[in-house]
Design a protein around this motif. Structure first.
Motif, mmCIF file in Angstrom:
data_model
loop_
_atom_site.group_PDB
_atom_site.id
_atom_site.type_symbol
_atom_site.label_atom_id
_atom_site.label_comp_id
_atom_site.label_asym_id
_atom_site.label_seq_id
_atom_site.Cartn_x
_atom_site.Cartn_y
_atom_site.Cartn_z
ATOM 1 N N GLU A 1 -3.947 2.045 -5.536
ATOM 2 C CA GLU A 1 -3.696 1.661 -6.933
ATOM 3 C C GLU A 1 -2.277 1.126 -7.122
ATOM 4 O O GLU A 1 -2.053 0.134 -7.789
ATOM 5 C CB GLU A 1 -3.880 2.876 -7.856
ATOM 6 N N GLU B 1 0.068 6.215 -5.672
ATOM 7 C CA GLU B 1 -1.331 6.475 -5.297
ATOM 8 C C GLU B 1 -1.835 5.308 -4.472
ATOM 9 O O GLU B 1 -1.946 4.179 -4.978
ATOM 10 C CB GLU B 1 -2.142 6.629 -6.591
ATOM 11 N N ARG C 1 -2.453 5.124 3.980
ATOM 12 C CA ARG C 1 -2.602 6.261 3.064
ATOM 13 C C ARG C 1 -1.929 7.526 3.612
ATOM 14 O O ARG C 1 -1.643 8.465 2.884
ATOM 15 C CB ARG C 1 -4.111 6.533 2.886
ATOM 16 N N TYR D 1 -9.324 11.784 2.426
ATOM 17 C CA TYR D 1 -9.963 10.695 1.682
ATOM 18 C C TYR D 1 -11.183 10.182 2.457
ATOM 19 O O TYR D 1 -12.264 9.994 1.902
ATOM 20 C CB TYR D 1 -8.956 9.564 1.456
ATOM 21 N N LYS E 1 -3.668 13.230 3.648
ATOM 22 C CA LYS E 1 -4.369 12.383 2.675
ATOM 23 C C LYS E 1 -5.381 11.431 3.317
ATOM 24 O O LYS E 1 -6.465 11.222 2.795
ATOM 25 C CB LYS E 1 -3.333 11.555 1.885
#
Ligand code: SF4
Length: 242
Positions: free
Chosen positions: A29, A26, A17, A207, A203
């Motif tokens: 996904e 993303e 990520r 997250y 990120k």
């Protein structure tokens, strides 16, 4: 070998990520599928086409930014086709996954094992099914992973546990580490590799912290102290938390 870039298994701690790995879309996904990977692998492994053929060493089709047995593999079968080539060109293989889908390829893995040797490893952050459901929402439970490893052991294939990453203050307790070692031993696992968790700024860290806030809010301060912005996302050692 990253046959896929991105991973719908969507583990909360996954460093795929992080911006530093340049995975498009993303994370969790969107997945990029390397549809010409098998053609390139065939060219690279074929000794007649190489001035200096590859040294015969373990091939690892277990990606760092995408599990080779994530759900898209059912459709594209890149991992299965890569294994067929690895078998044909007589290389040993070491698989690393979190998905029981690997059982689909037990036939090829047995053939590779007979000819050159295959190792099957699964990664775990612990063997606790409830904690795993929080941090590894898209993969089979640790109990299921251990059951799958038992199937490969039964077929005479060497098996490993990557206890990696252990999650600070959550899965690195002596009790959980001991439980992991005990359960691995019950299945007859041949080796365990331990590893800590990195959280790179951006990120990946954001997250992870969102999930931490939701499920372990009491841990936030400790995490802020140990993950203080190291370039590689390493935690700081030797911090005493009072
Ligand atoms: S299975 Fe591996 S690559 Fe996929 S999200 Fe989890 S840690 Fe990342």
């Amino acid at each position: 070998m990253n046959l896929y870039r991105g991973c719908t298994h969507n583990c909360v701690y996954c460093d795929g990520r992080s911006e530093g790995y340049y995975v498009d879309g993303e994370f969790g996904e969107d997945v990029t599928v390397k549809v010409n990977a098998i053609e390139i692998l065939n060219r690279e492994l074929n000794p007649k086409r190489k001035r200096t053929p590859f040294k015969r060493s373990y091939m690892m089709p277990g990606g760092g930014v995408g599990d080779s047995y994530q759900p898209l593999e059912k459709k594209y079968q890149l991992t299965r086709k890569a294994l067929q080539l690895i078998c044909e060109y007589n290389f040993p293989v070491h698989m690393l996954t979190k998905s029981a889908l690997i059982q689909r390829d037990i036939d090829i893995l047995k053939r590779i094992n007979e000819k050159n040797r295959a190792i099957v490893s699964f990664s775990f952050s612990s063997v606790d099914d409830d904690i795993s459901a929080i941090f590894e929402p898209g993969v089979p439970s640790p109990t299921e992973r251990l059951k799958t490893l038992a199937v490969f052991k039964h077929e005479g294939i060497a098996c490993g546990m990557f206890l990696l990453p252990v999650i600070p203050f959550i899965t690195d307790t002596p009790e959980l580490i001991e439980e992991a070692v005990r359960k691995a031993s019950e299945v007859g696992i041949d080796f365990i590799i331990f590893g800590g968790m990195t959280l790179k700024e951006g990120k990946q860290k954001d997250y992870f912290f969102d999930v931490l806030k939701k499920h372990y809010p009491e841990r936030i301060t400790e995490y802020q102290m140990i993950y203080a912005g190291d370039k590689w996302g390493q935690h700081q050692a030797n911090i005493t938390i009072l």
